[in-house]
Design an enzyme around this catalytic site. Structure first.
Site, short mmCIF file in Angstrom:
data_model
loop_
_atom_site.label_atom_id
_atom_site.label_comp_id
_atom_site.label_asym_id
_atom_site.label_seq_id
_atom_site.Cartn_x
_atom_site.Cartn_y
_atom_site.Cartn_z
N GLY B 131 39.84 38.80 51.24
CA GLY B 131 39.65 39.50 52.52
C GLY B 131 38.48 40.46 52.46
O GLY B 131 38.66 41.64 52.14
N SER B 133 34.95 39.89 54.66
CA SER B 133 34.23 39.99 55.93
C SER B 133 35.13 40.44 57.08
O SER B 133 36.33 40.11 57.12
CB SER B 133 33.62 38.65 56.30
OG SER B 133 32.58 38.31 55.42
N GLU B 248 31.77 34.79 41.18
CA GLU B 248 31.75 33.89 42.31
C GLU B 248 30.41 33.18 42.48
O GLU B 248 30.34 32.12 43.09
CB GLU B 248 32.06 34.71 43.59
CG GLU B 248 32.18 33.88 44.83
CD GLU B 248 32.49 34.72 46.07
OE1 GLU B 248 33.12 35.77 45.94
OE2 GLU B 248 32.08 34.30 47.15
N GLU B 366 19.59 35.61 52.41
CA GLU B 366 18.81 36.84 52.54
C GLU B 366 19.38 37.95 51.66
O GLU B 366 18.63 38.71 51.03
CB GLU B 366 18.78 37.27 54.01
CG GLU B 366 17.96 36.36 54.92
CD GLU B 366 18.58 34.99 55.18
OE1 GLU B 366 19.81 34.82 54.95
OE2 GLU B 366 17.87 34.08 55.63
#
Lengths: 231, 379
Positions: B131, B133, B248, B366
Site C-alpha cells: 500500500g 500510491s 523490488e 522519470e
C-alpha cells in the site's frame, strides 16, 4: 580489484600519459606486450581481467595508439576494442558530469535542470551496460583460457552491445556540452571520435547481430536460456 | 560506479544442480495453460501452482527454517527466480510476499509478526500487497495522506490507496501511512501490516487496458487494527520503504517479462532465419545477456549487505526499456496480423498492450532516472 591489478593500472596510467606525446615506444619499453605471456615464459602472466583494466585506461589516454594489437592477437581484437570503448565511454560520462556541474546558465548549473539530469542518467546506464559487458566478457575469456572460439557468443554480444551504445553516448555527451564540446581544443572529441571509429572496426552492428542471431537461432527458443545459463 | 569489475555472483552449492532440479520440477508441475500467461508471468495468478512451489521449498527460500523458510542464500533464490521467469511460470500470487514482504517482516517485524505471517508466506499460501500510491501521491510518494491515529484500542486508519496490485486476492497489505499528526513529507510515516479482512476496508477493482483485473483501489473507513500491526520503528516508514524498493527494482523480473516472446520469435524464425530477423534476434540477445550480467552483479551486491540503489535503478531502467522495446521491434520486422492465432501473434499482441506498464510499475522511468542522476551527483 586485487593489489596486483591496481599496481598494473597505476603503471598503465603513468606509461600511457607519457605515450600520449611520445608515441608507442614507452608502452613497448614498459613491457605491455608481455601482459598475457605466462610468467614461466618471462611474461607478466596476466589474464583478460588485467587486459580489460589496462585497455579501459588506454581507451582514454591513448586511443590512437595500437596498444590492443600489442597485447593481444587478431582473434581477440573485437574483445579488446570493447574494453577500449568502455573506457572511452566512462570518460565521456565523467566529462559530461563535470561540465554540467560547472557550467551555469539561467543562474544555475546545467546539472540542476531535470531535462539535463534525465539525459545524463541515460548515458550513465549505457556506460554501465558496456562496462558490465566488458567485465563479463573478460570473465568468460579467462574461464576458457583466452580461446576466442569458445567465447564467440560473449564476444559477439559484448561488441554488439558496445557498438549500440556509441550513438547514444556520443550524442548526449555532445548535446549537454553545447558548443564547447564541438571545439578542437576541448577534450571530449578525443574520446568521441575514437568511439565512432571503433563502432565500425572489427565488426559493426550488422555484422555481429547477424552472426549472433544465427547462432541463437541454432539454439532455439528454450535453448537460448539453457546456453546462457550453462556458460 | 566503477568500470573494471562486476560484483561476483557466486551462490553457495552446485548452481547447475539447482537449475537442473528446478527444471525437472517445472517439467512435471508447470501448468500447460495459455501461452499468453507465460509472458509477464509475475502477474499471472495461480494459487495451486504457488502452493505446490511452496511445498517444494521454492518460496520463502531465504527465510530462516524456524519460520518455515529454507535458510537458503539470496543468490540461490535468484537462480530459482530467473528459472521460474524464463520458463514463464505463473508466480503472481505469491510474488510480492516472497520478494519483499517476507524479507521486510523478517528484518523489521516483531517476533509475533514473524510467527504469524512468515510460515504462510513460505508455504506459498499467504499473499501480500503493497500500500504505497494514493490518488494524490504517485511518483511523489512523500505526499501520502492516509492516516493512522493511535488510540487505546489500536490504530485507527482513514484514507485511500490506489494502483494496489493484487489487493483483491491478498491476505495482508503492508501500508505506508501517516502516524504523526501534522507531520509532512517523508517524516512521520510508518508501516502497518494490515489484515485485509478487517472491517471497514473496501477493495474495488480497476480494470487495466488489457482487460485484466490486476490493480485496485483500497478504501479505509475508520479501520481499527491492533497496536501490534506496526512494523519496525514508528516514524521510520520512509526509510524502511526505501530499503524495500532495492529488493523490488533489480531482480530478473525487470528484464525477463518479455522472454516468452523472444523464445517464440526464435522458434518461429527456425534454424535458418531471414536476415532481418537474425539481426533482431542478435540485438535482443546481446541486450538480454548484458542485462543479466548487470542484474546478477546487483543481486550479489545486495546479498553482500550493500545498498545498490543506483545499480538497481540502472537494471530497472535498461531492463524496462528492453522488455518494452522488444514487442515493438518484433512487430516492426515480423509480418504478423493483429488477430493472428499463433503463439507468436498472441504473445506479441498481449505484450504490446501490457508494455506501457513496464516503465510505470515499481517507479516511473522519470523517477528512476532521477535516482540515477542523484547517484551521479547532480541532485
Amino acid at each position: 580489484m586485487s593489489a596486483a591489478r591496481e599496481m598494473l593500472c597505476d603503471t598503465a596510467r603513468a606509461v600511457f600519459a607519457e605515450a600520449a606525446t611520445a608515441g608507442i615506444a614507452p608502452v613497448e619499453e614498459a613491457g605491455f606486450a608481455l601482459l598475457l605471456v605466462p610468467e614461466g615464459d618471462g611474461g607478466f602472466g596476466g589474464d583478460w581481467g588485467d587486459v580489460n583494466a589496462v585497455l579501459q585506461i588506454a581507451g582514454v589516454a591513448v586511443p590512437d595508439l595500437p596498444v590492443a594489437a600489442l597485447i593481444a592477437g587478431e582473434a581477440l581484437q573485437p574483445a579488446a576494442i570493447v574494453s577500449l570503448m568502455a573506457g572511452a565511454m566512462g570518460k565521456a560520462l565523467a566529462l559530461s558530469i563535470e561540465h554540467v556541474n560547472t557550467r551555469q546558465q539561467f543562474g544555475r548549473p546545467l546539472g540542476k535542470f531535470q531535462a539535463v539530469q534525465q539525459s545524463l542518467a541515460v548515458i550513465a546506464c549505457e556506460v554501465r551496460a558496456v562496462e558490465a559487458a566488458a567485465a563479463a566478457l573478460a570473465a568468460r575469456l579467462d574461464a576458457v583460457e583466452l580461446d576466442a572460439a569458445a567465447a564467440d557468443f560473449e564476444i559477439a554480444a559484448a561488441k554488439l552491445r558496445a557498438n549500440r551504445a556509441v550513438g547514444v553516448v556520443t550524442a548526449i555527451a555532445h548535446q549537454v556540452h553545447g558548443a564547447i564540446g564541438f571545439t578542437a581544443e576541448y577534450e571530449l572529441n578525443r574520446v568521441t571520435i575514437p568511439l565512432m571509429r571503433w563502432r565500425g572496426e572489427h565488426g559493426n552492428d550488422a555484422y555481429w547481430a547477424a552472426k549472433l542471431g544465427r547462432q541463437v537461432a541454432g539454439f532455439g527458443g528454450r535453448g537460448l536460456w539453457e546456453a546462457l545459463t550453462a556458460r | 560506479m566503477q568500470g573494471f569489475a562486476l560484483y561476483p555472483f557466486d551462490p553457495p552449492g552446485d548452481v547447475a544442480a539447482l537449475r537442473a532440479e528446478l527444471r525437472a520440477w517445472l517439467a512435471v508441475n508447470q501448468p500447460q495453460g495459455d501461452i499468453v500467461a507465460r509472458a509477464n508471468c509475475w502477474a499471472s495468478f495461480d494459487a495451486d501452482f504457488s502452493r505446490a512451489l511452496g511445498a517444494a521449498g521454492y518460496v520463502g527460500m531465504t527465510l530462516p527454517k524456524q519460520y518455515g523458510g529454507g535458510d537458503r542464500h539470496p543468490l540461490e533464490r535468484y537462480v530459482v527466480i530467473e528459472e521460474l521467469l524464463a520458463a514463464g511460470a505463473p508466480v503472481g500470487a505469491h510474488w510480492i510476499a516472497d520478494r519483499q514482504t517476507g524479507p521486510l517482516i523478517l528484518r523489521y517485524g516483531s517476533e509475533d509478526q514473524r510467527q504469524r505471517y512468515l510460515p504462510g508466506i513460505a508455504k506459498g499460501e499467504l499473499y501480500a500487497c503493497i500500500g504505497l500510491s494514493e490518488p494524490g501521491a504517485g511518483s511523489d510518494l512523500a505526499a501520502v495522506r492516509t492516516t493512522a491515529r493511535e488510540t487505546a484500542e489500536g490504530w485507527r486508519i482513514n484514507g485511500q490507496k490506489i494502483w494496489t496490485t493484487g489487493a483483491h486476492f491478498s491476505h495482508i497489505m503492508l501500508a505506508l501511512v501517516r502516524t504523526e499528526e501534522g507531520s509532512e513529507r517523508n517524516a512521520g510515516l510508518s508501516q502497518l501490516l494490515i489484515d485485509l479482512d478487517t472491517p471497514g476496508i473496501t477493495i474495488r477493482p480497476i480494470i487495466d487496458m488489457a482487460g485484466n483485473h490486476d490493480f485496485n483501489e483500497v478504501f479505509f473507513d475508520d479501520v481499527l487494527v491492533p497496536h501490534g500491526t506496526l512494523v519496525g520503528m514508528r516514524g521510520q516508514g520512509w526509510q524502511q520503504v526505501t530499503a524495500e524498493l532495492g529488493l523490488e527494482r533489480s531482480g530478473p523480473e525487470r528484464y525477463l517479462s518479455s522472454q516468452a516472446l523472444l523464445a517464440a520469435l526464435i522458434d518461429a524464425a527456425g534454424a535458418e532465419p531471414d536476415p532481418a530477423v537474425a539481426v533482431l534476434i542478435g540485438e535482443l540477445t546481446a541486450e538480454m545477456w548484458t542485462l543479466r550480467q548487470l542484474s546478477m552483479s546487483t543481486a550479489a551486491k545486495l546479498a553482500a549487505g550493500e545498498d545498490p540503489m543506483v545499480e538497481a535503478s540502472v537494471v530497472k531502467e535498461l531492463g524496462n526499456a528492453f522488455e518494452q522495446d522488444m514487442p515493438r521491434r518484433v512487430q516492426a520486422i515480423v509480418d504478423c496480423p493483429w488477430g493472428d492465432p499463433g503463439d507468436l501473434g498472441r504473445l506479441l499482441r498481449a505484450l504490446l498492450i501490457a508494455s506501457p506498464s513496464f516503465s510505470l510499475r515499481g517507479g516511473t522511468r522519470e523517477v528512476i532516472r532521477g535516482i540515477i542522476a542523484r547517484g551521479l551527483g547532480l541532485r
